[in-house]
Design a protein around this motif. Sequence first.
Motif, PDB file in Angstrom:
ATOM      1  N   LEU A  77      -0.931   6.953  -2.906  1.00  0.00           N
ATOM      2  CA  LEU A  77      -0.954   7.280  -1.472  1.00  0.00           C
ATOM      3  C   LEU A  77      -0.523   8.730  -1.254  1.00  0.00           C
ATOM      4  CD1 LEU A  77       0.538   3.968  -0.004  1.00  0.00           C
ATOM      5  CD2 LEU A  77      -1.835   4.751   0.141  1.00  0.00           C
ATOM      6  N   ALA A  78       0.517   9.141  -1.970  1.00  0.00           N
ATOM      7  CA  ALA A  78       1.014  10.512  -1.815  1.00  0.00           C
ATOM      8  C   ALA A  78      -0.053  11.514  -2.244  1.00  0.00           C
ATOM      9  CB  ALA A  78       2.294  10.702  -2.629  1.00  0.00           C
ATOM     10  N   SER A  79      -0.709  11.268  -3.380  1.00  0.00           N
ATOM     11  CA  SER A  79      -1.692  12.292  -3.779  1.00  0.00           C
ATOM     12  C   SER A  79      -2.922  12.284  -2.892  1.00  0.00           C
ATOM     13  CB  SER A  79      -2.061  12.274  -5.263  1.00  0.00           C
ATOM     14  OG  SER A  79      -1.947  11.001  -5.783  1.00  0.00           O
ATOM     15  N   ALA A  80      -3.237  11.140  -2.283  1.00  0.00           N
ATOM     16  CA  ALA A  80      -4.410  11.114  -1.393  1.00  0.00           C
ATOM     17  C   ALA A  80      -4.112  11.749  -0.029  1.00  0.00           C
ATOM     18  CB  ALA A  80      -4.881   9.675  -1.200  1.00  0.00           C
ATOM     19  N   PHE A  81      -2.911  11.542   0.488  1.00  0.00           N
ATOM     20  CA  PHE A  81      -2.690  11.894   1.902  1.00  0.00           C
ATOM     21  C   PHE A  81      -1.667  13.004   2.149  1.00  0.00           C
ATOM     22  CE2 PHE A  81      -4.171   7.383   2.085  1.00  0.00           C
ATOM     23  CZ  PHE A  81      -5.381   7.637   2.702  1.00  0.00           C
ATOM     24  N   PRO A  85      -0.305  13.300   7.593  1.00  0.00           N
ATOM     25  CA  PRO A  85       0.419  12.411   8.511  1.00  0.00           C
ATOM     26  C   PRO A  85       0.715  11.021   7.951  1.00  0.00           C
ATOM     27  CG  PRO A  85      -1.868  12.562   9.180  1.00  0.00           C
ATOM     28  CD  PRO A  85      -1.719  13.468   7.992  1.00  0.00           C
ATOM     29  N   LEU A  86       1.322  10.982   6.763  1.00  0.00           N
ATOM     30  CA  LEU A  86       1.730   9.717   6.158  1.00  0.00           C
ATOM     31  C   LEU A  86       3.208   9.793   5.793  1.00  0.00           C
ATOM     32  CD1 LEU A  86       1.092   6.940   4.773  1.00  0.00           C
ATOM     33  CD2 LEU A  86       0.793   8.242   2.657  1.00  0.00           C
ATOM     34  N   THR A  87       3.964   8.755   6.142  1.00  0.00           N
ATOM     35  CA  THR A  87       5.366   8.643   5.727  1.00  0.00           C
ATOM     36  C   THR A  87       5.483   7.465   4.772  1.00  0.00           C
ATOM     37  OG1 THR A  87       6.196   9.595   7.778  1.00  0.00           O
ATOM     38  CG2 THR A  87       7.719   8.196   6.559  1.00  0.00           C
ATOM     39  N   LEU A  88       6.132   7.698   3.628  1.00  0.00           N
ATOM     40  CA  LEU A  88       6.355   6.618   2.659  1.00  0.00           C
ATOM     41  C   LEU A  88       7.811   6.199   2.697  1.00  0.00           C
ATOM     42  CD1 LEU A  88       4.306   7.932  -0.421  1.00  0.00           C
ATOM     43  CD2 LEU A  88       3.729   5.995   1.077  1.00  0.00           C
ATOM     44  N   SER A 175       7.299  -0.992  -2.337  1.00  0.00           N
ATOM     45  CA  SER A 175       8.311  -1.422  -3.293  1.00  0.00           C
ATOM     46  C   SER A 175       7.583  -2.112  -4.432  1.00  0.00           C
ATOM     47  CB  SER A 175       9.292  -2.364  -2.602  1.00  0.00           C
ATOM     48  OG  SER A 175      10.169  -2.887  -3.558  1.00  0.00           O
ATOM     49  N   GLY A 176       7.721  -1.580  -5.641  1.00  0.00           N
ATOM     50  CA  GLY A 176       6.971  -2.129  -6.771  1.00  0.00           C
ATOM     51  C   GLY A 176       5.482  -2.054  -6.487  1.00  0.00           C
ATOM     52  N   ASP A 177       4.779  -3.188  -6.642  1.00  0.00           N
ATOM     53  CA  ASP A 177       3.335  -3.201  -6.388  1.00  0.00           C
ATOM     54  C   ASP A 177       3.008  -3.551  -4.943  1.00  0.00           C
ATOM     55  OD1 ASP A 177       2.842  -2.681  -9.048  1.00  0.00           O
ATOM     56  OD2 ASP A 177       2.775  -4.821  -9.595  1.00  0.00           O
ATOM     57  N   ASP A 178       4.028  -3.774  -4.126  1.00  0.00           N
ATOM     58  CA  ASP A 178       3.787  -4.238  -2.759  1.00  0.00           C
ATOM     59  C   ASP A 178       3.852  -3.095  -1.751  1.00  0.00           C
ATOM     60  OD1 ASP A 178       3.595  -6.840  -3.666  1.00  0.00           O
ATOM     61  OD2 ASP A 178       5.772  -7.138  -3.517  1.00  0.00           O
ATOM     62  N   TRP A 179       3.034  -3.216  -0.723  1.00  0.00           N
ATOM     63  CA  TRP A 179       3.124  -2.252   0.374  1.00  0.00           C
ATOM     64  C   TRP A 179       2.917  -2.967   1.691  1.00  0.00           C
ATOM     65  CZ3 TRP A 179      -0.997  -1.236   3.730  1.00  0.00           C
ATOM     66  CH2 TRP A 179      -2.254  -1.716   3.327  1.00  0.00           C
ATOM     67  N   GLN A 180       3.436  -2.337   2.740  1.00  0.00           N
ATOM     68  CA  GLN A 180       3.330  -2.901   4.088  1.00  0.00           C
ATOM     69  C   GLN A 180       3.283  -1.770   5.111  1.00  0.00           C
ATOM     70  OE1 GLN A 180       6.534  -5.624   5.013  1.00  0.00           O
ATOM     71  NE2 GLN A 180       6.074  -5.584   7.191  1.00  0.00           N
ATOM     72  N   ILE A 192      -5.424   3.170   3.924  1.00  0.00           N
ATOM     73  CA  ILE A 192      -4.265   2.946   3.051  1.00  0.00           C
ATOM     74  C   ILE A 192      -4.614   1.885   2.002  1.00  0.00           C
ATOM     75  CG2 ILE A 192      -1.860   2.097   2.957  1.00  0.00           C
ATOM     76  CD1 ILE A 192      -1.947   4.762   4.350  1.00  0.00           C
ATOM     77  N   ALA A 193      -5.212   0.784   2.450  1.00  0.00           N
ATOM     78  CA  ALA A 193      -5.557  -0.316   1.540  1.00  0.00           C
ATOM     79  C   ALA A 193      -6.521   0.158   0.451  1.00  0.00           C
ATOM     80  CB  ALA A 193      -6.163  -1.480   2.322  1.00  0.00           C
ATOM     81  N   ASP A 194      -7.491   0.975   0.850  1.00  0.00           N
ATOM     82  CA  ASP A 194      -8.463   1.529  -0.095  1.00  0.00           C
ATOM     83  C   ASP A 194      -7.791   2.285  -1.234  1.00  0.00           C
ATOM     84  OD1 ASP A 194     -10.928   0.853   0.664  1.00  0.00           O
ATOM     85  OD2 ASP A 194     -11.592   2.892   1.195  1.00  0.00           O
ATOM     86  N   VAL A 195      -6.871   3.171  -0.851  1.00  0.00           N
ATOM     87  CA  VAL A 195      -6.207   4.019  -1.841  1.00  0.00           C
ATOM     88  C   VAL A 195      -5.157   3.235  -2.625  1.00  0.00           C
ATOM     89  CG1 VAL A 195      -4.709   6.032  -2.136  1.00  0.00           C
ATOM     90  CG2 VAL A 195      -6.634   6.134  -0.537  1.00  0.00           C
TER      91      VAL A 195
END
Length: 320
Positions: A77-81, A85-88, A175-180, A192-195
């Motif tokens: 996600l970081a390298s794509a966006f 305007p993305l906060t992780l 967190s780990g392999d999970d995202w929300q 987001i889901a795509d990347v």
Amino acid sequence: MRISLDQAIARLKNGEVVAIPTETVYGLAADATNEAALRQIYALKQRPADNPLIVHIAEIEQIQLWAAEFPPVAQRLASAFWPGPLTLVLPAKDNVSTIVRAGEPTVALRIPSHPLALQLLKQSGLGLAAPSANKYTQLSPTTATHVETSLGADLSVLDGGACQVGIESTIVSVSGDDWQLLRHGMITEAEIADVAGVKEKKGFITPPKVPGQHLLHYSPKTPVKLFSGIESLMHYQQTSQLSCAVLLIGDVPQNVQANEPLIIQTVQLPKDHAIVAERLYSVLHQLDALNAGQLLVQLPPTAPEWLAILDRLTRASHYS
Ligand code: TXA
Ligand code: MG
């Protein structure tokens, strides 16, 4: 007061609070390792201490100073966006101030793409905690003037012009392999889901009591009512005696201002989600300043790219 880049760097290093431009909205920035400076952010915004702040950084390599983990999903996600305007939201390192993360075990990180913000972050070498530069629950600022109107003319402001994205960043917790997804923004859930490459796991974390999640948020002073079509606008008009300001999104079959003495001003934005996002807060600030009895806003389309705009408008109209 408006200040130069060099002055902004000096003041931030000195533990002062400075409003800075980003591509989304203006932020109220302070050195994220300086707890006295962080307390000033909460005090100036009148923000409850249990609402964590986003830390802005210049380079992906700086992640390791803040996050205890940088899982592959977050890396993608970081390298794509980023910058953008993305906060992780990631598990925090133990030494990250509990003030900046409001006692949460996680820290929110973002590399903004506004050139002046990036220059400031690179030249200062600081991680900058910055919530939107407005009083708690009020409309977010997309110009230096909006910041001064909300927080006072004495505040140091680095003027970077009008924000081009116009709506706060998309927030994703990993967190780990999970995202929300925690907050809708101009980068959509589908992008987001795509990347990410894995399905969203809704509910894997309980978000803190955050202002972005607070129902009465992004609010003008004037009560906001959302309407779906020209018929419901006409209905409001016929049943209410209040003066009103109107924001139209997309095509309208007739000029609503004609023969309508109660309408003080009408602004029409094109049916283009990027343009509406860019101008939304500015138009709401403008219409709010008219002191009308109510602000009538046309509901945007329901397609996914409009969700962030719909989210902000729904919150702005809560309790009205
Ligand atoms: O576009 C943006 O994100 C702008 C610019 C200035 O970068 N900032 C912004 O900050 O909108 P703020 O504070 O108005 O909204 C940040 C949101 C809040 O809802 C906050 O609670 C949430 O991010 N947040 C911060 N740290 C968090 C954490 N550790 N876990 C979950 N949510 C967090
Ligand atoms: Mg905010």
